[in-house]
Design a protein around this motif. Structure first.
Motif, PDB file in Angstrom:
ATOM      1  N   ALA A   1     -14.211   5.363  -4.296  1.00 55.99           N
ATOM      2  CA  ALA A   1     -13.519   5.823  -3.086  1.00 55.99           C
ATOM      3  C   ALA A   1     -12.335   4.907  -2.778  1.00 55.99           C
ATOM      4  O   ALA A   1     -11.257   5.383  -2.415  1.00 55.99           O
ATOM      5  N   ALA A   2     -12.518   3.609  -2.927  1.00 52.55           N
ATOM      6  CA  ALA A   2     -11.422   2.665  -2.684  1.00 52.55           C
ATOM      7  C   ALA A   2     -10.291   2.907  -3.675  1.00 52.55           C
ATOM      8  O   ALA A   2      -9.115   2.928  -3.296  1.00 52.55           O
ATOM      9  N   GLN A   3     -10.620   3.121  -4.933  1.00 51.38           N
ATOM     10  CA  GLN A   3      -9.593   3.373  -5.943  1.00 51.38           C
ATOM     11  C   GLN A   3      -8.833   4.666  -5.662  1.00 51.38           C
ATOM     12  O   GLN A   3      -7.632   4.752  -5.914  1.00 51.38           O
ATOM     13  N   ALA A   4      -9.523   5.643  -5.137  1.00 54.32           N
ATOM     14  CA  ALA A   4      -8.892   6.937  -4.872  1.00 54.32           C
ATOM     15  C   ALA A   4      -8.018   6.910  -3.624  1.00 54.32           C
ATOM     16  O   ALA A   4      -7.138   7.752  -3.477  1.00 54.32           O
TER      17      ALA A   4
ATOM     18  N   ASN B   1      -3.184   4.651   0.254  1.00 53.05           N
ATOM     19  CA  ASN B   1      -2.196   5.300  -0.611  1.00 53.05           C
ATOM     20  C   ASN B   1      -1.787   6.640  -0.001  1.00 53.05           C
ATOM     21  O   ASN B   1      -2.246   7.032   1.067  1.00 53.05           O
ATOM     22  N   ARG B   2      -0.937   7.341  -0.718  1.00 48.73           N
ATOM     23  CA  ARG B   2      -0.400   8.600  -0.203  1.00 48.73           C
ATOM     24  C   ARG B   2      -1.495   9.631   0.063  1.00 48.73           C
ATOM     25  O   ARG B   2      -1.440  10.357   1.054  1.00 48.73           O
ATOM     26  N   ARG B   3      -2.481   9.705  -0.778  1.00 52.33           N
ATOM     27  CA  ARG B   3      -3.585  10.651  -0.582  1.00 52.33           C
ATOM     28  C   ARG B   3      -4.290  10.378   0.751  1.00 52.33           C
ATOM     29  O   ARG B   3      -4.543  11.283   1.538  1.00 52.33           O
ATOM     30  N   ARG B   4      -4.589   9.116   1.003  1.00 51.25           N
ATOM     31  CA  ARG B   4      -5.273   8.777   2.257  1.00 51.25           C
ATOM     32  C   ARG B   4      -4.348   9.000   3.451  1.00 51.25           C
ATOM     33  O   ARG B   4      -4.791   9.456   4.512  1.00 51.25           O
ATOM     34  N   LEU B   5      -3.067   8.675   3.290  1.00 54.25           N
ATOM     35  CA  LEU B   5      -2.122   8.894   4.378  1.00 54.25           C
ATOM     36  C   LEU B   5      -2.026  10.371   4.742  1.00 54.25           C
ATOM     37  O   LEU B   5      -1.960  10.716   5.926  1.00 54.25           O
TER      38      LEU B   5
END
Length: 181
Positions: free
Chosen positions: A3-6, A16-20
């Protein structure tokens, strides 16, 4: 660990952009539900390609990490800074009306420009700020922030430009507000 890597940028440790994207959707929903303000700012390090080209990527990486450290120290509790890509960052500022978001961005801009970076010298950043209005969705508020950032770059960099919102006719307000130098 997966999850952290993703969801985390490996260099800076920022979202990262996905989480943002996920956080922006969540904050938009909360802002609408409770009638709260929400502002976003795209942040770009000025002339960063020159740092990498002339000093090397290792020095560039250290400078990116230092920019993140300085910006993070100036944010309000609840703000979220993430790596949007390359030398560009996205700042999500819940509960920030447009003027407050411009002030926050200006404080951050000054915090970067004030002190030289080890091994690099002075760096500056440009900000494009947009605030939730009307029928905004993630795409439209980011589009306005991007337009404001483009304006800041075109007008000389090292500045904050705000794109307040839509006009009564629903058209993009073409008169960005300028702050900074």
């Amino acid at each position: 660990m997966l999850a952290a890597q993703a969801n985390e940028d490996p260099l800076t440790g920022l979202p990262n952009r996905r989480r943002l994207d996920d956080e922006l959707d969540r904050l938009l929903a909360l802002a609408r539900r409770y009638g709260r303000p929400l502002s976003v700012a795209l942040v770009d390090i000025d002339h960063f390609k020159r740092v990498n080209d002339e000093l090397g990527h290792q020095v560039g990486d250290r400078a990116l990490i230092e920019v993140v450290t300085r910006l993070s120290a100036l944010l309000r509790q609840g703000d979220l800074l993430g790596r949007w890509g390359g030398e560009e960052f996205l700042l999500l500022a819940p509960y920030a009306k447009h003027d407050a978001a411009l002030d926050l961005a200006e404080r951050c801009r000054e915090g970067i420009a004030r002190t030289p970076f080890p091994g690099v010298g002075h760096l500056t950043v440009s900000f494009g700020v947009a605030t939730l209005t009307g029928d905004d969705d993630a795409r439209s508020i980011l589009r306005r922030a991007d337009l404001a950032l483009y304006t800041a770059k075109r007008e000389g960099r090292d500045r904050v430009v705000g794109m307040p919102g839509l006009t009564d006719a629903g058209e993009l307000d073409s008169s960005p507000e300028r702050n900074g130098r």
